[in-house]
Scaffold this motif. Structure first.
Motif, PDB file in Angstrom:
ATOM      1  N   ALA A  48       4.923  12.463   1.396  1.00 20.89           N
ATOM      2  CA  ALA A  48       3.501  12.331   1.695  1.00 20.89           C
ATOM      3  C   ALA A  48       3.012  13.710   2.121  1.00 20.89           C
ATOM      4  CB  ALA A  48       3.251  11.298   2.788  1.00 20.89           C
ATOM      5  N   GLY A  49       2.075  14.255   1.367  1.00 22.67           N
ATOM      6  CA  GLY A  49       1.686  15.647   1.597  1.00 22.67           C
ATOM      7  C   GLY A  49       2.863  16.526   1.221  1.00 22.67           C
ATOM      8  N   THR A  58       4.235  10.475  -3.303  1.00 21.80           N
ATOM      9  CA  THR A  58       5.123  10.453  -4.463  1.00 21.80           C
ATOM     10  C   THR A  58       6.453   9.855  -4.050  1.00 21.80           C
ATOM     11  OG1 THR A  58       4.095  12.441  -5.386  1.00 21.80           O
ATOM     12  CG2 THR A  58       6.280  11.863  -6.223  1.00 21.80           C
ATOM     13  N   GLY A  87       1.455   6.279  -5.104  1.00 21.51           N
ATOM     14  CA  GLY A  87       1.090   7.159  -6.217  1.00 21.51           C
ATOM     15  C   GLY A  87       2.216   7.369  -7.199  1.00 21.51           C
ATOM     16  N   ARG A  88       2.419   8.584  -7.571  1.00 17.36           N
ATOM     17  CA  ARG A  88       3.342   9.015  -8.627  1.00 17.36           C
ATOM     18  C   ARG A  88       4.798   8.638  -8.343  1.00 17.36           C
ATOM     19  NH1 ARG A  88       5.292  14.824  -9.207  1.00 17.36           N
ATOM     20  NH2 ARG A  88       5.875  15.055 -11.396  1.00 17.36           N
ATOM     21  N   ASP A 116      -5.134   5.597   1.690  1.00 18.70           N
ATOM     22  CA  ASP A 116      -5.414   6.861   1.008  1.00 18.70           C
ATOM     23  C   ASP A 116      -4.179   7.763   0.954  1.00 18.70           C
ATOM     24  OD1 ASP A 116      -5.655   7.232   3.826  1.00 18.70           O
ATOM     25  OD2 ASP A 116      -6.983   8.948   3.558  1.00 18.70           O
ATOM     26  N   ARG A 117      -3.362   7.753   2.001  1.00 11.78           N
ATOM     27  CA  ARG A 117      -2.123   8.556   1.984  1.00 11.78           C
ATOM     28  C   ARG A 117      -1.092   7.956   1.051  1.00 11.78           C
ATOM     29  NH1 ARG A 117       0.646  10.734   6.848  1.00 11.78           N
ATOM     30  NH2 ARG A 117       1.468  12.152   5.299  1.00 11.78           N
ATOM     31  N   ALA A 143      -1.730   6.366  -1.726  1.00 10.87           N
ATOM     32  CA  ALA A 143      -2.166   6.681  -3.093  1.00 10.87           C
ATOM     33  C   ALA A 143      -1.816   8.116  -3.484  1.00 10.87           C
ATOM     34  CB  ALA A 143      -3.664   6.450  -3.234  1.00 10.87           C
ATOM     35  N   GLU A 144      -1.745   9.014  -2.525  1.00 16.15           N
ATOM     36  CA  GLU A 144      -1.418  10.411  -2.791  1.00 16.15           C
ATOM     37  C   GLU A 144       0.073  10.705  -2.683  1.00 16.15           C
ATOM     38  OE1 GLU A 144      -3.827  12.515   0.038  1.00 16.15           O
ATOM     39  OE2 GLU A 144      -5.691  12.010  -1.019  1.00 16.15           O
TER      40      GLU A 144
END
Length: 160
Positions: free
Chosen positions: A33-34, A75, A96-97, A69-70, A72-73
């Motif tokens: 995350a980030g 991986t 996300g990915r 939101d985190r 979704a971003e």
């Protein structure tokens, strides 16, 4: 696939080796995350609960610890492409990915070649279960390492 992707996948292969050393099938995953690894998990299927896949565990962890939101971003990096159960959990949680070292097609072929039984669920690529998730993989160099872990698992299972 980037050099960073390869580095995170290499960590997943290390986690898969750890799972194997602990007596489980060799699967390992991490959640980024980030710029930070926020969770890692290994395969811990046993005791009658076949849902203890690392990818499923990361989806559960993310649902309880990261806002939408985190998630979704974020991986998910994993030693092997998600099974249908884990793909669905990933999609339902809104992660996300996904980046994987070895594919479902590879794993299915290896298991057959090694005389291991197929699983109780049809082996499907991630996007057949969760079409909106961006995916990358396999990583040819690391896929070979993952295959060697599965060979060790098969040999142990047969008592070789």
């Amino acid at each position: 696939m980037s050099a960073d992707d390869h580095t995170y996948l290499a960590r997943c292969v290390e986690l898969a080796a750890r799972a194997l050393d602990l007596g489980h099938e060799p699967f390992g995953s991490l959640l980024l995350a980030g710029d930070a690894i926020v969770a890692e998990a290994i395969n811990e299927v046993g005791g009658g609960d076949a849902t203890q896949h690392p990818e499923f565990e990361l989806a559960r962890w993310a649902a309880g610890n990261l806002p939408a939101d985190r998630r979704a971003e974020a991986t998910v990096y994993t030693s092997a492409e998600h099974c249908p159960m884990c793909s669905a959990a990933h999609a339902w949680v809104g992660l996300g990915r996904i980046v994987y070292a070895s594919s479902t097609t590879q794993l299915t072929a290896w298991r057959a070649e090694l005389g291991l039984p197929s699983g109780p669920v049809r082996p499907l690529p991630i996007n057949e279960v969760a079409p909106g998730i961006p995916v990358a993989g396999p990583d040819p160099e690391l896929a070979d390492q993952v295959r060697r872990l599965h060979v060790r698992h098969a040999e142990r299972s047969r008592g070789d």
